[in-house]
Scaffold this motif. Sequence first.
Motif: not given
Lengths: 287, 287, 287, 287
Positions: A154, A163, A167, A226-229, A231-232, A234-235, A237-239
């Motif tokens: 990376t 990121f 992951l 964008d850092h909020s991406n 966090m998105f 992350t979601i 990945f889990c879903l």
Amino acid sequence: MNDSEARTDLKHLKVPGDFPGHFLAGTLFLIMALWWSTKSILKHVCKQQKRSSSLITKEFFFRAELLEGIVIIGMASIGIIGLYCTLKIHQFSDKESKLTLILHWHHLSMYVFFAILGGTKILCFIISSLPVSLVKLTLSSAFFVEAFIFYNHTHGRSVVDTFGHQLLSFDVFLAGLVAFIEFLTKNNVVLELLRSSLTMLQGMWFYQMAFVLYPKNRDHAWDLSDHSNIMFLTICFCLYYALTYAIIGINYALITWLVKWRLSKLCTSETQLLKNHEQQEESEDEM
Amino acid sequence: MNDSEARTDLKHLKVPGDFPGHFLAGTLFLIMALWWSTKSILKHVCKQQKRSSSLITKEFFFRAELLEGIVIIGMASIGIIGLYCTLKIHQFSDKESKLTLILHWHHLSMYVFFAILGGTKILCFIISSLPVSLVKLTLSSAFFVEAFIFYNHTHGRSVVDTFGHQLLSFDVFLAGLVAFIEFLTKNNVVLELLRSSLTMLQGMWFYQMAFVLYPKNRDHAWDLSDHSNIMFLTICFCLYYALTYAIIGINYALITWLVKWRLSKLCTSETQLLKNHEQQEESEDEM
Amino acid sequence: MNDSEARTDLKHLKVPGDFPGHFLAGTLFLIMALWWSTKSILKHVCKQQKRSSSLITKEFFFRAELLEGIVIIGMASIGIIGLYCTLKIHQFSDKESKLTLILHWHHLSMYVFFAILGGTKILCFIISSLPVSLVKLTLSSAFFVEAFIFYNHTHGRSVVDTFGHQLLSFDVFLAGLVAFIEFLTKNNVVLELLRSSLTMLQGMWFYQMAFVLYPKNRDHAWDLSDHSNIMFLTICFCLYYALTYAIIGINYALITWLVKWRLSKLCTSETQLLKNHEQQEESEDEM
Amino acid sequence: MNDSEARTDLKHLKVPGDFPGHFLAGTLFLIMALWWSTKSILKHVCKQQKRSSSLITKEFFFRAELLEGIVIIGMASIGIIGLYCTLKIHQFSDKESKLTLILHWHHLSMYVFFAILGGTKILCFIISSLPVSLVKLTLSSAFFVEAFIFYNHTHGRSVVDTFGHQLLSFDVFLAGLVAFIEFLTKNNVVLELLRSSLTMLQGMWFYQMAFVLYPKNRDHAWDLSDHSNIMFLTICFCLYYALTYAIIGINYALITWLVKWRLSKLCTSETQLLKNHEQQEESEDEM
């Protein structure tokens, strides 16, 4: 600044080659995961339903393993050839060329380890003196090497890109860890399914990365800094992981139903055959 | 600077919604941990006192597991509905809205995995062909996912807030690890109690975070950027953990005493019944 | 700058109290480690020499465990009382007072967990229904908590000081890990010795830190901000570890020799006793 | 700046001493890894071919272990003496001298632990009351200490140099981990081969580092601050690892073939001998 420039150049250049690349890898891992989960569930169901040996013999699993080995070697070869072709077709400038070459060598190393996995699979089922657990070990080492390479893959990428790869690396590492635990504790169907689900997640994540990094419509491209991406993602990945549970659950239900249905159909003819066979044996005994 | 601004805005906004949120989550985990420890101790005591089968039957544990599954699904549903309601009631500005939405999706992902846990619990005890260890696996994966999300949940927060969430994530990760070890090595009562204590600590920590982040009296609010508060939180974490030991110890003493008391009370009537039963059997034998 | 100032103030203040503090802790851990290694070796040697049951009975080990529990509680109490006294004697300024209080609470948390360990030890050997593996679990959790606290103990310290505490934390974490593995795989004498050696290393490291941080002769004090001192501490850590191996090896040789010598001495009188006993039994049989 | 200066000075100075140093260490580890893999494969093949006890006796393995212990002690002694000589020959300036001394002590600590390993090996096979698993433990601790030291060995080095040492440390840590797992789960041939392959990789990596850090031709020296060289080293690491698999595979094929060939050759004479022996026994029985 230099890093981000290099990245933009890279992106400019790699778009044609890499959406299909990620998509292909994702598809291969998805197929592999589906096949692994099917195999594990089939084995588990067959162990519980004792009459099922008439339906699916040990011969079948033996051949399946062989075929799997050949297919994995085939996939790895396609990957290596694909890398070679991409390299031939595109004309790179000098510095781009060097970085692209290194990234290609990264992919090559992964393919080499999957080729080793395929080879080990074939050898272990042909030569009986080799320990079967060797297959699990090469599988786990293939995953570990993949995780290791993605982790060191990376350099000079944007926050979101990095990121995403981390992951991926994390997921592949977990898959390798589960394979290693399988290697230590033999024959645990739940562990095999866990490995399948992690491999499936890997396939889905390749898809996700393909769409994030190489969007078809440039206007709706993700903002990769964008850092909020993050966090998105992350979601997502889990879903996706929850989704793999659902897919494997449906797979389990389907296979159980199928095996029971086939068994109930075969039952009458089987008892017929068994009776005939017993009569034959009795007559032989009499003789 | 921008981060801290965003945080202050966030805090301004989230205070009404989030104290109850943290408090509710803490209460749910505390109840779950108490129930888990009670169940484990009860099983352990029943195994040692062989006559206890007259008091607590396998049927009882079977139904308890079913009920637990239903309750967990119920809790997860309440959480999801609660999130939905909070979202509907509050009116957010555009940027706040995006971040709040993502944080809500984070919580949603956790609830989804706990719903999967509840579902697996019910399925495993209804369908006998499913391996029971699947429950432990989904439990550990629910905890791992929770730890993973809390770890990626702390963007743009103050030092103390971040540290609190990291400790939570650490604790949940440990609980997941213990559940995974339980999955590999079956029927170890001490491991089950360890998991209960870590879950209880998680509940307490939700309470602590609720009081730290959303203080009722604004004048005595914690200074969220003071490093010595981090060192103080470390102490709290350890002492709460010691407290869980004490609670589980008292629980153990209580249950052991209760079972023995009930057994001694039942003993006379039981021997009476046994005698009658034996006489019946003898007369049947004679017949 | 502010950090380093705070540290100098701290150091100025803590010198009288803390050299003995570190020295005491080191001595306690050294004694504990020596006793643990002695106990493990004694058990191992007794298992091999079957006649040794005449020398060292199970009763002996039972009482030793009880005594150990009481001694550990005693040590922890001394620690807690010592902290309380130090706090009473010294007069601190306001800000110093707060930080010192927090550091004292850190030490207190550790002592609490060792007190829990002692209590569990006593309870497990008095109440037979409690699982014995609980002792190993509380031991490992006491070590883990200690490692966790030392890891979060180093705010505002110099490079070398921080590194020393990190090494301590690392060593204690390893000891906790070994105790946890012992908890999972019972009765492995080599693991017990490994834990002893790590505990012994911990004791030695307390000594080393006492001499590094609170030198008696201020002129030969260590330069706590020199990176090459870190590299030197690394060497010390490894060589101390090699030293623990040597100490445990000598201990092993001594105990083996002692047991054999006592056995050979007891042998004649024992056979005498046995003969008498057999004669008695025979005469009883005759009667 | 200061760091890089210090490094250049160091490099200037260490070039004569360190290319042979790395080369020697690499050769020793390669030989050790080849011998370990040969031993493991030989044991595995002998277990499967039951008649092989006529070819390779337990006595042989016993003596091999003893010899291995002596050789390891010898190697460690050579290392320690080599360090001492290098120190004597070169004249250092004051500050250089201090750093060089520390680096030499680092190497010394590693050698000490390998000497402990050799000593334990000899003691465990002479004194039968010592647990054999002690050897695996000292092996794993030797590797762990080596990994720990290499990890703390990289102060003031360039990016590529640091990364190379980190990879080495990572590999050695893995080897130690595998040795520790071997210590917990006894007699797993695949784990032993895995450890051999990781040790072999370590040897190869010493070679690679020797060529990277101390190039013979100064004109083609690596740019030690170029990040793309790190990505290239990642590839080398993985491909070397693949190479160790190939080497061990070839080794396995060779040894299996050799054992079978020797067995088929010995077979006729053996049966002859057996017959003679049986006749003797019969005649003894008759007597």
